[in-house]
Design an enzyme around this catalytic site. Structure first.
Site, PDB file in Angstrom:
ATOM      1  CE1 TYR B  20     -38.227  -5.181  61.368  1.00  0.00           C
ATOM      2  CE2 TYR B  20     -37.140  -2.889  61.157  1.00  0.00           C
ATOM      3  CZ  TYR B  20     -37.166  -4.227  61.730  1.00  0.00           C
ATOM      4  OH  TYR B  20     -36.187  -4.600  62.355  1.00  0.00           O
ATOM      5  CG  ASP B  21     -43.561  -6.340  54.740  1.00  0.00           C
ATOM      6  OD1 ASP B  21     -42.829  -5.674  54.160  1.00  0.00           O
ATOM      7  OD2 ASP B  21     -43.633  -7.331  54.660  1.00  0.00           O
ATOM      8  CB  ALA B  22     -46.776  -3.971  60.054  1.00  0.00           C
ATOM      9  CE  LYS B  54     -51.477  -5.383  55.691  1.00  0.00           C
ATOM     10  NZ  LYS B  54     -51.668  -6.877  55.978  1.00  0.00           N
ATOM     11  CE  LYS B 240     -40.517 -10.000  56.050  1.00  0.00           C
ATOM     12  NZ  LYS B 240     -39.247  -9.465  55.489  1.00  0.00           N
TER      13      LYS B 240
END
Lengths: 308, 308
Positions: B20-22, B54, B240
């Protein structure tokens, strides 16, 4: 299928007059509008009484006690006893008595509700004594202290509602699953002045349903309790009883759901167009423009038998 | 069929961290409890940032503005920008802007809600300026005068609720069918102190549904609006993105209903027993005792690439 109805003829009004021994009237919009009587209401009540009909007045308004309503009726020229008046506040008190309630009631409501509960021997907390109360948010751990003796939250119209009262009622219901939750009525809006509709008891009841996630026991119209109590107390057979009122969702639904004939008057919130609309699913047995319309039966009746 | 879940293993936490990016965090019960941080929350946010993840903070609480929340986070040691914070009050303002709203908003809510609406260029009536306002019941025809420019009623938590505000909001909605009805959130209860639960925005929203007989547009969790806005504004792909929170009926349901992964923490209102109960139908993708649990992934990660 919805059967369309027509305004009552003189013969239908006469048949109603002769058939029903107990006439159960709504007050606001039926007997009176604000501070004045509906024209003909006084004369029709007198006509009923002169033929030994039983007459009752039932209102969902929980802000005034039975005594206050009987006094107002008498002051307007319609002599009425307290026993003839039913309010949703009285219903709340009577219901709690039937359950053998011995704890305290937390009241979200006005003086009339506290008066009725107190008259039934129930100790009240809240109501007018919590008007203007505020949570002290400057405390490091703010808290609304609850009387551990509270066994019921009783909610009616409260024009002095505040967060403190809502929090008190919510905490009673959330922290104690055996605490009863009583709604005097769930009317969305009422008529305290002619200029606009006013948020009704349904506002306060919905608020506490929203916060507590619990469902109340409803005692006012259209719930059965008042009709059950009235018929039992005064030995009235339901087939000899008629409910007369201006609201489809309370008065007419109330009679229809509880085996009692209904008559709608157009002096309150319901227009003839709304009543006859195909979208309206709540049909009275008969309807008239106004209580005064029933006076046309007077010349058709046998000589009255007034007890001197 | 409900699939039972187990507490996340180190490998599952590592996979989540890498996938996961966020990361979208709830605040109360997840990042902080009252005035103190959840142990490990600060260090985990720092770890995420050091890997260029993020990070967002989303709260249903409409009483504080984005700026106030960002300031509180920064004060507690978690540096956060206003753009990273979403409140349901900001969502109400952003939603009204998307509709091209040019009228005034009537606010049942506190300063934070008025601040967010004002920051979006919306003129507010009510809110703190109607605290302590009373209807003059001594008037022969009492009335609450309505500003004819009101085009939306916006409702959040209001600990200074009174009958005047309820009547104002009700009249706007009943007399003008084109007036919008916006609910910041419908949380039944919240935690303003550790000693008891407090009636939440759902109380005020339910009250006005009860009086107006209208249904609001919900903008806070679990409605989609904030996720839609966040993903569009920050170019985030939903696969994500992960929502982390303590409430099943808002945080976890919100992610589940909107195509985003979910992680439940047990530092707030949900116990492990409630989470794993067969009666619970809202299951997160994974759960951990606390945000601090994620710190076990640190030794398993490749060397961080902190931008100096």
């Amino acid at each position: 299928m919805v059967v369309s109805i027509k305004k009552a003829t003189d013969q239908e009004k006469l048949a109603a007059f002769q058939n029903y021994d107990a006439w159960v009237f709504d007050l606001d919009g039926t007997i009176w509008k604000g501070s004045g009587l509906v024209p003909g209401a006084k004369e029709f009540i007198e006509l009923l009484r002169s033929y030994q009909k039983k007459v009752f007045f039932v209102t969902n308004n929980a802000t005034k006690s039975r005594v206050t309503n009987a006094t107002k009726l008498t002051g307007l020229g319609i002599a009425a006893t307290t026993a003839e008046v039913y309010t949703s506040s009285f219903a709340a008190a009577a219901y709690l008595k039937t359950t053998g309630f011995r704890k305290k009631a937390y009241v979200v409501g006005e003086k009339g509700l506290v008066d009725e509960l107190s008259a039934a021997g129930i100790t009240c907390v809240g109501g007018p004594e919590h008007v203007g109360k505020e949570v002290d948010w400057t405390e490091p751990e703010p808290q609304v202290e609850i009387d551990p003796e509270i066994g019921a939250v009783v909610v009616g119209l409260d024009r002095y509602i505040n967060y403190y009262k809502l929090q008190y009622a919510t905490t009673c219901l959330v922290n104690n699953s055996s605490c009863m939750f009583i709604a005097c009525n769930t009317d969305s809006r009422g008529h305290f002045s002619s200029s606009q509709e006013w948020a009704g008891a349904g506002t306060m009841v919905a608020a506490i349903i929203g916060s507590s996630e619990r469902e109340p026991m409803l005692l006012g119209k259209p719930a059965s309790f008042i009709l059950d109590h009235l018929c039992a107390t005064h030995q009235i057979s339901r087939d000899k009883c008629v409910v007369v009122g201006d609201r489809l969702d309370t008065d007419i639904l109330w009679g229809n759901q509880n085996g009692v004939a209904t008559c709608c008057v157009l002096t309150g919130v319901t227009s003839e167009a709304q009543l006859l609309s195909p979208e309206n699913k709540v049909q009275p047995k008969l309807y008239v423009d106004s209580l005064g319309d029933f006076l046309t039966v007077k010349p058709l009746l046998p000589t009255s038998c007034t007890i001197m």
